[in-house]
Design a protein around this motif. Sequence first.
Motif, PDB file in Angstrom:
ATOM      1  N   PHE A 122       0.806  -1.226   0.000  1.00 47.01           N
ATOM      2  CA  PHE A 122       0.000   0.000   0.000  1.00 47.01           C
ATOM      3  C   PHE A 122       0.839   1.276   0.000  1.00 47.01           C
ATOM      4  O   PHE A 122       0.335   2.349  -0.346  1.00 47.01           O
ATOM      5  N   THR A 164       3.674   6.989  -3.757  1.00 52.48           N
ATOM      6  CA  THR A 164       2.431   7.259  -3.035  1.00 52.48           C
ATOM      7  C   THR A 164       2.670   8.208  -1.874  1.00 52.48           C
ATOM      8  O   THR A 164       3.800   8.379  -1.403  1.00 52.48           O
ATOM      9  N   GLU A 165       1.562   8.796  -1.404  1.00 53.13           N
ATOM     10  CA  GLU A 165       1.659   9.663  -0.226  1.00 53.13           C
ATOM     11  C   GLU A 165       2.112   8.873   0.992  1.00 53.13           C
ATOM     12  O   GLU A 165       2.922   9.347   1.794  1.00 53.13           O
ATOM     13  N   PRO A 184       0.196  -0.053 -11.027  1.00 50.45           N
ATOM     14  CA  PRO A 184      -1.120  -0.043 -10.372  1.00 50.45           C
ATOM     15  C   PRO A 184      -1.147   0.906  -9.177  1.00 50.45           C
ATOM     16  O   PRO A 184      -0.115   1.207  -8.566  1.00 50.45           O
ATOM     17  N   ASP A 185      -2.336   1.379  -8.842  1.00 46.83           N
ATOM     18  CA  ASP A 185      -2.488   2.300  -7.716  1.00 46.83           C
ATOM     19  C   ASP A 185      -1.920   1.700  -6.434  1.00 46.83           C
ATOM     20  O   ASP A 185      -2.156   0.541  -6.110  1.00 46.83           O
ATOM     21  N   GLY A 186      -1.173   2.513  -5.712  1.00 50.00           N
ATOM     22  CA  GLY A 186      -0.619   2.092  -4.445  1.00 50.00           C
ATOM     23  C   GLY A 186       0.739   1.425  -4.526  1.00 50.00           C
ATOM     24  O   GLY A 186       1.370   1.176  -3.496  1.00 50.00           O
ATOM     25  N   GLY A 220       3.842   1.435  -1.687  1.00 46.70           N
ATOM     26  CA  GLY A 220       4.557   1.511  -2.950  1.00 46.70           C
ATOM     27  C   GLY A 220       6.055   1.346  -2.822  1.00 46.70           C
ATOM     28  O   GLY A 220       6.592   1.035  -1.757  1.00 46.70           O
ATOM     29  N   GLY A 238       3.290   2.510  -6.876  1.00 46.55           N
ATOM     30  CA  GLY A 238       4.313   3.423  -7.364  1.00 46.55           C
ATOM     31  C   GLY A 238       4.714   4.409  -6.288  1.00 46.55           C
ATOM     32  O   GLY A 238       4.984   4.044  -5.141  1.00 46.55           O
TER      33      GLY A 238
END
Length: 366
Positions: A81, A229-230, A223-225, A83, A227
Amino acid sequence: MLNQAGYIAVCYVVGAFVAVAFATYAFLFGVWWTRKHSGNEDTEAFITARNTQSVWRIGWSFYAGAVGAWVIVAPSQYASFSGIVGLVVYAIASGIPILLIAAFGGRAHKDMPHVLSIADFMGWRFGPIAKTLVFLICIFNMCIALLAEYTTIGAIFSDFVGSVSYGIIILIGGLTLLYTAYGGLAVSIATDQAQGIASVILAALLVIYVAVTYRTPIPHPLPDGLGVTEAGWLAIFTLGSSLISSTMFSEAVWQRVWASRDRRALNGGAALGCVAIIVVVFLSGFGGWLAFVGGFATFDSNPNTYLMQILSPAPGQVSQVNSWVGVLVVLLAIIMNEGAVDSLQNGLACAISGHYLKNLPLRWTR
């Protein structure tokens, strides 16, 4: 081809053999160490092994004491989650505190070479209130870490091996308790060296296996999460502060300071341990990250087996151990767990003895 019951039997038989083999080595080393010192070991020598350990033993001990079974589970979960940035931060934050311990510990040991623990140092430097406060924090912190190790190896056996969780916990906890009670810190450091070398070899074999078998293209964009990420950027503060704090309040780590032969052994060993920790934590988490990128693992998968999913020939085909490479993962977890558990048991003994038992006979510490 073995069935599931066959792989359970293999994991237990081979895992128990490896754990007992390291314990046997520990007892044999303890006999040799006791004879070398003419059987005159006192409580101080038992819990500090003061000024006796070389740079290589200190380096392997820093590494083996830090990388427990959590390395098989936690970095992959975090990478899923936070990244790739979060994974890199996790790896670096796991190793950097060792360098800080060496820097601060070297100065503390130079100023007060007689101290038995970090709480003992705080008592000499700042008084009894600071000593008691640091002692309580260290005990709480190490107990949490020890329980986490037991829980993690139990979860690996229940979720990946497919057996009960308590059998391996009792085996490793009992073996480490016996040989650390017999030989103290010197024996723990000696086994750390053997366990560290073995775990690095197994980790290298797993890396080679994944490098040869993983052929899934990495999608662009990621995919989201997975790469940048915050959560990954926030990890710079959250993981940095938490891992530095937990390391600073662990006598299991500070013991290597007292045991180092000299400042060179301490600094060199810390550098070696730091690099090894960063590399192994990153590779473990990267395996879980690749499993998510390639679709081998999803958030519907068991979080304790994210890393293991990458060992399957196709997505969704690994739920429990079903190959020789899965057995290697289990062995790696056992070896890492044994190294971390004996270090934490020694750390607890050192903290308690340095606070309450330093003027009593050695049998009380044992």
